[in-house]
Design a protein around this motif. Structure first.
Motif, mmCIF file in Angstrom:
data_model
loop_
_atom_site.group_PDB
_atom_site.id
_atom_site.type_symbol
_atom_site.label_atom_id
_atom_site.label_comp_id
_atom_site.label_asym_id
_atom_site.label_seq_id
_atom_site.Cartn_x
_atom_site.Cartn_y
_atom_site.Cartn_z
ATOM 1 N N HIS A 93 61.962 4.197 53.973
ATOM 2 C CA HIS A 93 60.913 4.934 54.685
ATOM 3 C C HIS A 93 61.384 6.358 54.998
ATOM 4 N N ALA A 94 62.636 6.488 55.424
ATOM 5 C CA ALA A 94 63.194 7.813 55.732
ATOM 6 C C ALA A 94 63.181 8.706 54.484
ATOM 7 N N TYR A 95 63.595 8.136 53.341
ATOM 8 C CA TYR A 95 63.542 8.915 52.089
ATOM 9 C C TYR A 95 62.126 9.407 51.825
ATOM 10 N N SER A 96 61.146 8.518 52.012
ATOM 11 C CA SER A 96 59.761 8.897 51.683
ATOM 12 C C SER A 96 59.280 10.030 52.593
ATOM 13 N N LEU A 97 59.713 10.019 53.849
ATOM 14 C CA LEU A 97 59.311 11.083 54.769
ATOM 15 C C LEU A 97 59.965 12.409 54.376
ATOM 16 N N VAL A 98 61.246 12.362 54.022
ATOM 17 C CA VAL A 98 61.970 13.584 53.644
ATOM 18 C C VAL A 98 61.295 14.236 52.438
ATOM 19 N N HIS A 99 60.937 13.436 51.455
ATOM 20 C CA HIS A 99 60.283 14.001 50.268
ATOM 21 C C HIS A 99 58.835 14.410 50.569
ATOM 22 N N ASP A 100 58.122 13.610 51.356
ATOM 23 C CA ASP A 100 56.736 13.974 51.706
ATOM 24 C C ASP A 100 56.662 15.307 52.449
ATOM 25 N N ASP A 101 57.693 15.592 53.234
ATOM 26 C CA ASP A 101 57.678 16.809 54.051
ATOM 27 C C ASP A 101 58.012 18.074 53.270
ATOM 28 N N LEU A 102 58.489 17.925 52.028
ATOM 29 C CA LEU A 102 58.901 19.089 51.233
ATOM 30 C C LEU A 102 57.755 20.094 51.051
ATOM 31 N N PRO A 103 58.088 21.381 50.921
ATOM 32 C CA PRO A 103 57.053 22.402 50.726
ATOM 33 C C PRO A 103 56.093 22.086 49.576
ATOM 34 N N ALA A 104 56.608 21.514 48.487
ATOM 35 C CA ALA A 104 55.732 21.216 47.340
ATOM 36 C C ALA A 104 54.834 20.013 47.602
ATOM 37 N N MET A 105 55.129 19.271 48.675
ATOM 38 C CA MET A 105 54.320 18.090 48.997
ATOM 39 C C MET A 105 53.458 18.431 50.226
ATOM 40 N N ARG A 107 53.708 1.675 41.391
ATOM 41 C CA ARG A 107 52.517 0.853 41.646
ATOM 42 C C ARG A 107 52.300 0.680 43.133
ATOM 43 N N GLY A 108 53.199 1.241 43.951
ATOM 44 C CA GLY A 108 53.111 1.088 45.399
ATOM 45 C C GLY A 108 53.105 2.435 46.096
ATOM 46 N N MET A 109 54.072 2.633 46.956
ATOM 47 C CA MET A 109 54.128 3.813 47.817
ATOM 48 C C MET A 109 54.037 5.143 47.072
ATOM 49 N N VAL A 110 54.822 5.287 46.005
ATOM 50 C CA VAL A 110 54.830 6.574 45.302
ATOM 51 C C VAL A 110 53.498 6.812 44.592
ATOM 52 N N TRP A 111 52.880 5.752 44.120
ATOM 53 C CA TRP A 111 51.544 5.893 43.530
ATOM 54 C C TRP A 111 50.561 6.382 44.594
ATOM 55 N N GLY A 112 50.625 5.808 45.781
ATOM 56 C CA GLY A 112 49.757 6.240 46.883
ATOM 57 C C GLY A 112 49.965 7.709 47.217
ATOM 58 N N GLN A 113 51.217 8.114 47.230
ATOM 59 C CA GLN A 113 51.512 9.518 47.518
ATOM 60 C C GLN A 113 50.957 10.423 46.413
ATOM 61 N N ALA A 114 51.041 9.973 45.169
ATOM 62 C CA ALA A 114 50.492 10.753 44.050
ATOM 63 C C ALA A 114 48.965 10.852 44.161
ATOM 64 N N LEU A 115 48.317 9.758 44.557
ATOM 65 C CA LEU A 115 46.858 9.790 44.760
ATOM 66 C C LEU A 115 46.512 10.775 45.883
ATOM 67 N N ASP A 116 47.337 10.789 46.920
ATOM 68 C CA ASP A 116 47.114 11.669 48.066
ATOM 69 C C ASP A 116 47.223 13.141 47.654
ATOM 70 N N ILE A 117 48.252 13.441 46.869
ATOM 71 C CA ILE A 117 48.439 14.816 46.373
ATOM 72 C C ILE A 117 47.261 15.205 45.477
ATOM 73 N N ALA A 118 46.836 14.300 44.619
ATOM 74 C CA ALA A 118 45.718 14.579 43.716
ATOM 75 C C ALA A 118 44.432 14.812 44.500
ATOM 76 N N ALA A 119 44.269 14.069 45.609
ATOM 77 C CA ALA A 119 43.046 14.192 46.416
ATOM 78 C C ALA A 119 42.924 15.586 47.031
ATOM 79 N N GLU A 120 44.075 16.214 47.279
ATOM 80 C CA GLU A 120 44.056 17.539 47.914
ATOM 81 C C GLU A 120 43.403 18.596 47.044
ATOM 82 N N THR A 121 43.494 18.402 45.727
ATOM 83 C CA THR A 121 42.930 19.404 44.833
ATOM 84 C C THR A 121 41.626 18.924 44.179
ATOM 85 N N ALA A 122 41.178 17.715 44.585
ATOM 86 C CA ALA A 122 39.944 17.186 44.004
ATOM 87 C C ALA A 122 38.739 17.962 44.547
ATOM 88 N N VAL A 123 37.692 18.032 43.743
ATOM 89 C CA VAL A 123 36.494 18.784 44.142
ATOM 90 C C VAL A 123 35.791 18.062 45.286
#
Lengths: 286, 286
Positions: free
Chosen positions: A72-84, A144-160
């Protein structure tokens, strides 16, 4: 339940510090240790209570609980990155890339993921059980789990169009739900028993947890949550609050909390702490 | 040996594609698949030959070989990020963050690490063996292995003094050496046999490999290597070439290559492919 949560917090902190004391001194290890400070440790609590329900000793379950928190800590560190998500505040402290650098944050997150697998591998459980745990963990946290969800979240930010309720549920079910599901069912996996009731519990709990997160993003204080708020609204992101309204979201969270409690019926009194957690999750202010 | 290398390449590509065909379609999976295209597959070759030497079937060793390549692919995707080595070309193609985005590159790397653990977990080997493999893999790629080496490398870029030979050896021993060591000894781990001779082989091979990389950074062509060159010199980084001179580095690589060959003596004729690899590594132009 709060007493048990404090106890789990202390046990997990000790286990994580012990695991990291074996690493070479330097910025990387410092950043990993820093990323593991604080947190509610709800996932670790789920592991420890799920294990206890199935007759597994705390000492045997602890490495799994620590692994879940390292992951969980790893996921937060990467989620918080400027590119995320580009966050500068987490658990009341500057985020890892602010405190050190982006490079160190990327590497510390990478190494925390590895550490999580290492903790689970070293657990004092039969090899077959450890392999089953690791396989379930992979499902929960990978593409298929957490990282997929994060990818969907990032994609949603630029969706119309903002996402609809079905899409937000799918996204959150992966992004936060999958690791909560792993944590809650881990004791049944350790004991080689049916994961059914805890799967039902975890699905409702995970969704309630996320709805409350969305509610706190609107109604909470940065002091209490220790992170930046109102980010979803600023980013025009679909959330349970934007989709259901504040009242609707609160009602939905309460219903899910009750559903989670009922799912624990097969365990009777022994599941008292997990029942309380289901209430805590929708009543929390941080 | 080259025939066997081509055979391993094809087997690994199939195994990786099969693993990724089970992932949800989308940018994340596309980026993961893209990151796994090409490469020399030397690490996979080491796994397969190490396994064969110990009487393990190709089919049983293949998931481990694929795991090592998935892990290596993750490390390249993250190393190439702007906050790290900032590379735009890899294996003759635009790097993942150039082709998609930094966020996708971070997530694809994260998910490839998870995939690597998943492949190893699913290998058709006894649970005890899989646990031993995963534990050794964790040592090789985490904060005491590859990621530590990468952190030392990043730190060296901002250090006042360039590293000396001892420090460069330590750095490379972790950054590239640890995964090569895992790969070369994995067959002995699978068979529960002595890892000693292959450890000796792998240490010499890994160092020879890195020295040749440094040599190619000066003498190679971007067309043949498929990556940007002369970066170390531009960054004023200590390399085996800057520390030993071009002739000295070539002599050192040749000596290590011979040392690696001799280390295989206990295996006799059966280690012919691994002996040829030791020569190939210092003769390669890409």
């Amino acid at each position: 339940m709060l007493e048990r949560l404090e106890d789990v917090k202390a046990q997990v902190q000790t286990a994580l510090e012990e695991a990291m004391s074996a690493l070479p001194p330097g910025e990387l290890t410092d950043a990993m240790r820093y990323a593991c400070i604080g947190g509610k440790r709800l996932r670790a609590f789920l592991v420890m209570e799920s294990a206890r329900l199935h007759g597994i000793d705390d000492a045997d379950a602890l490495p799994v609980a620590a692994a879940v928190e390292a992951l969980h800590a790893y996921s937060l560190v990467h989620d918080d990155l400027p590119a995320m998500d580009d966050d500068d505040l987490r658990r009341g402290l500057p985020t890892v890339h602010v405190q050190w650098s982006e490079a160190t944050a990327i590497l510390a997150g990478d190494a925390l993921q590895t550490l999580a697998f290492g903790l689970m591998t070293d657990a004092n459980l039969p090899a077959e059980v450890r392999v089953n745990l690791i396989a379930a963990f992979v499902e929960a946290v990978g593409a298929r789990g957490m990282v997929w969800g994060q990818a969907l979240d990032i994609a949603a930010e630029t969706a119309v169009e903002p996402l609809d309720l079905v899409a937000v549920k799918r996204l959150q079910g992966a992004k936060t739900g999958a690791l909560i599901l792993f944590s809650a069912t881990s004791g049944a996996i350790m004991a080689g028993q049916d994961t059914g009731p805890l799967t039902d519990y975890a699905r409702a709990l995970g969704l309630a947890f996320q709805i409350q997160d969305d509610i706190l993003d609107v109604t909470g204080s940065e002091e209490e949550t220790g992170k930046r708020l109102n980010k979803d609204d600023a980013a025009n992101k679909a959330t349970f609050v934007s989709l259901l309204g504040l009242d609707g979201a609160q009602e939905k969270a309460r219903k899910l909390s009750r559903h989670a409690e009922v799912a624990l019926d097969p365990y009777g009194e022994a599941a008292g702490n997990l029942r309380q957690l289901a209430r805590f999750v929708v009543e929390r202010a941080s």
